[in-house]
Enzyme design. Structure first.
Site, mmCIF file in Angstrom:
data_model
loop_
_atom_site.group_PDB
_atom_site.id
_atom_site.type_symbol
_atom_site.label_atom_id
_atom_site.label_comp_id
_atom_site.label_asym_id
_atom_site.label_seq_id
_atom_site.Cartn_x
_atom_site.Cartn_y
_atom_site.Cartn_z
ATOM 1 N N GLU A 74 0.852 -1.197 0.000
ATOM 2 C CA GLU A 74 0.000 0.000 0.000
ATOM 3 C C GLU A 74 0.887 1.246 0.000
ATOM 4 O O GLU A 74 1.919 1.289 0.668
ATOM 5 C CB GLU A 74 -0.837 -0.021 1.296
ATOM 6 C CG GLU A 74 -1.724 1.176 1.513
ATOM 7 C CD GLU A 74 -2.331 1.192 2.930
ATOM 8 O OE1 GLU A 74 -1.599 0.950 3.916
ATOM 9 O OE2 GLU A 74 -3.547 1.440 3.044
ATOM 10 N N ASN A 134 -7.218 5.730 -1.679
ATOM 11 C CA ASN A 134 -6.071 4.869 -1.416
ATOM 12 C C ASN A 134 -6.218 3.702 -2.401
ATOM 13 O O ASN A 134 -7.136 2.889 -2.279
ATOM 14 C CB ASN A 134 -6.149 4.405 0.046
ATOM 15 C CG ASN A 134 -4.875 3.745 0.506
ATOM 16 O OD1 ASN A 134 -4.089 3.274 -0.317
ATOM 17 N ND2 ASN A 134 -4.686 3.682 1.807
ATOM 18 N N LYS A 151 -9.488 1.469 -1.713
ATOM 19 C CA LYS A 151 -9.672 0.903 -0.371
ATOM 20 C C LYS A 151 -11.102 1.133 0.140
ATOM 21 O O LYS A 151 -11.635 2.250 0.032
ATOM 22 C CB LYS A 151 -8.652 1.560 0.563
ATOM 23 C CG LYS A 151 -8.532 0.942 1.949
ATOM 24 C CD LYS A 151 -7.312 1.563 2.636
ATOM 25 C CE LYS A 151 -7.073 1.105 4.035
ATOM 26 N NZ LYS A 151 -5.791 1.625 4.564
ATOM 27 N N GLU A 170 -5.947 8.748 7.881
ATOM 28 C CA GLU A 170 -6.499 8.240 6.613
ATOM 29 C C GLU A 170 -7.934 8.702 6.398
ATOM 30 O O GLU A 170 -8.362 8.935 5.273
ATOM 31 C CB GLU A 170 -6.453 6.712 6.593
ATOM 32 C CG GLU A 170 -5.111 6.158 6.200
ATOM 33 C CD GLU A 170 -5.213 4.687 5.852
ATOM 34 O OE1 GLU A 170 -5.791 4.353 4.817
ATOM 35 O OE2 GLU A 170 -4.702 3.869 6.647
ATOM 36 N N CYS A 196 -4.690 -3.056 3.217
ATOM 37 C CA CYS A 196 -4.397 -2.916 4.638
ATOM 38 C C CYS A 196 -5.569 -3.207 5.561
ATOM 39 O O CYS A 196 -5.883 -4.349 5.849
ATOM 40 C CB CYS A 196 -3.805 -1.540 4.911
ATOM 41 S SG CYS A 196 -2.964 -1.547 6.510
ATOM 42 N N ASN A 221 0.318 -0.901 5.419
ATOM 43 C CA ASN A 221 1.194 -0.094 6.280
ATOM 44 C C ASN A 221 0.558 -0.183 7.658
ATOM 45 O O ASN A 221 -0.482 0.447 7.900
ATOM 46 C CB ASN A 221 1.167 1.386 5.880
ATOM 47 C CG ASN A 221 2.016 1.708 4.670
ATOM 48 O OD1 ASN A 221 3.151 2.163 4.794
ATOM 49 N ND2 ASN A 221 1.462 1.505 3.495
HETATM 50 N N1 CDT Z 1 -2.969 1.476 6.530
HETATM 51 C C1 CDT Z 1 -3.866 0.895 7.341
HETATM 52 O O1 CDT Z 1 -5.000 0.653 6.966
HETATM 53 N N2 CDT Z 1 -3.443 0.616 8.586
HETATM 54 C C2 CDT Z 1 -4.340 0.103 9.574
HETATM 55 C C3 CDT Z 1 -3.970 0.677 10.881
HETATM 56 C C4 CDT Z 1 -5.081 0.590 11.798
HETATM 57 S S1 CDT Z 1 -4.831 1.517 13.215
HETATM 58 C C5 CDT Z 1 -5.389 3.067 12.827
HETATM 59 C C6 CDT Z 1 -4.321 -1.403 9.693
HETATM 60 O O2 CDT Z 1 -5.417 -1.969 9.805
HETATM 61 O O3 CDT Z 1 -3.257 -2.032 9.719
#
Ligand code: CDT
Length: 353
Positions: A74, A134, A151, A170, A196, A221
């Site tokens: 991502e 995204n 996303k 985000e 993600c 990420n």
């Molecule tokens: N990039 C992304 O979606 N990261 C989320 C972090 C969640 S905590 C705010 C994840 O689910 O890994």
């Protein structure tokens, strides 16, 4: 790292990997050699051109190892900018792509096509009419765009929360997709895409499972520190594998999870990229938290062993029993704790909300 698994993996390519790939593609095997192209940190001041050099190095490693498809994470072109409150619109816009391929990214498209390797690339997209997504783009071995996915589940918070050690904005910087999960026929199989946080939701996999998905590509990420409940921090790797392994097994599909890991601008992010089989087993996993290619040769025919037995959806599913899961969520009880501290600050002027 490439793990051994008699059912799926060809780890010793005796002839030239490129010849191996061509002969595989002309057989009935439906094998796809996939490379999970994990990235280590991308610094805030790293240029697109510098990042593309890293992507090319992983692509070349994929070529050496006979990959048909190389999967990047991502937001693979920039640092993970939602960790900062950015109220200067020009600065914010500098993290988005307004065209793909852009001149900086075109060398990746050209080289992949000349090597006959497909790839999947995550980036922040700013559309001509001002929408921010995204995005995950799938390109085939001839350089044709196969799929563009945006996303669905946008995590984090909408407003500046300066009490956090870092932000996860985000929800300020991206709109959720208006189109749901689907599959695309490519690489001689049914391929699905997710990004993600999508991987944490069983519906993600099931919607694609219902479309007979055989391989789901997921870039991520994932900051290891979770401010609303730090007791979850030490479980970050476990939770990531848990959801992807369950999603793979319960839908009879391969899952390729690809991280941008390591310490990026002071924030430690989960690495542990992995390739999971339809049995739910991890077939190969990253050994580092830097740039690394994790490779497995996946026999897509293995999916049927699960789709035709325990997870024969047409025989065993009871969709009439599940209606509530696709309805608006009723408020049944208050959350047992208040997430984080009170929200203060404003949403960025770009998106308003
Ligand atoms: N990039 C992304 O979606 N990261 C989320 C972090 C969640 S905590 C705010 C994840 O689910 O890994």
């Amino acid at each position: 790292m490439s793990a051994n698994n008699d059912k799926t993996l060809t780890t010793h390519l005796e002839s030239d990997p490129a010849d191996e790939r061509v002969s595989r593609l002309s057989s009935n095997l439906r094998e796809i050699t996939v490379g999970a192209a994990q990235l280590g940190p991308i610094a805030r001041d790293e240029t697109r051109a510098e990042v593309v050099e890293r992507l090319l190095a992983l692509l070349h490693e994929g070529h050496k190892q006979g990959c048909d498809l190389v999967v990047y994470p991502e937001m693979a072109l920039t640092t993970f900018f939602p960790r900062w409150w950015i109220d200067d619109v020009d600065e914010l816009n500098s993290f988005y792509e307004t065209e793909m391929p852009s001149p900086e990214v075109k060398p990746l498209f050209d080289e992949a096509a000349s090597l006959g390797i497909g790839f999947c690339l995550g980036y922040a997209e700013l559309t001509p009419d001002g929408h921010r997504y995204n995005t995950y783009l799938l390109v085939d071995g001839e350089g044709n765009e196969v799929a563009k996915f945006r996303k669905v589940h946008i995590p984090g918070h909408e407003k500046h929360e300066p009490q956090r050690p870092f932000q996860h904005l985000e929800r300020a910087y991206f709109e959720p997709a208006s189109e749901t999960f689907r599959t695309w026929t490519a690489f001689r199989g049914e391929i699905g895409l997710a990004l993600c946080n999508d991987r944490r939701w069983p519906e993600t996999y099931r919607v694609m499972g219902l479309a007979d998905v055989e391989m789901i590509l997921i870039g991520y990420n994932t900051p290891i520190h979770y401010y609303p409940d730090p007791s979850q921090d030490f479980l970050a790797g476990f939770h990531s594998r848990l959801v992807m392994q369950a999603g793979a097994y319960q839908n009879g599909t391969f899952v390729v999870g690809v991280a941008k890991g390591g310490e990026e601008e002071g924030v430690e992010s989960l690495a542990e990229s992995c390739i999971i089989g339809p049995s739910g087993e991890v077939l190969a996993q990253a050994a580092t938290d830097g740039d690394e290619l994790v490779v497995a040769t996946c026999n897509l025919n293995w999916c049927a062993a699960y789709k035709n037995t325990l997870y024969d959806f047409s025989r065993y599913r009871r969709p009439e029993m599940y209606k509530s899961i696709s309805e608006e969520m009723p408020v049944i009880f208050e959350k047992p704790y208040v997430e984080g501290a009170p929200i203060i600050g404003e949403a960025p002027p770009t998106l308003g909300g």
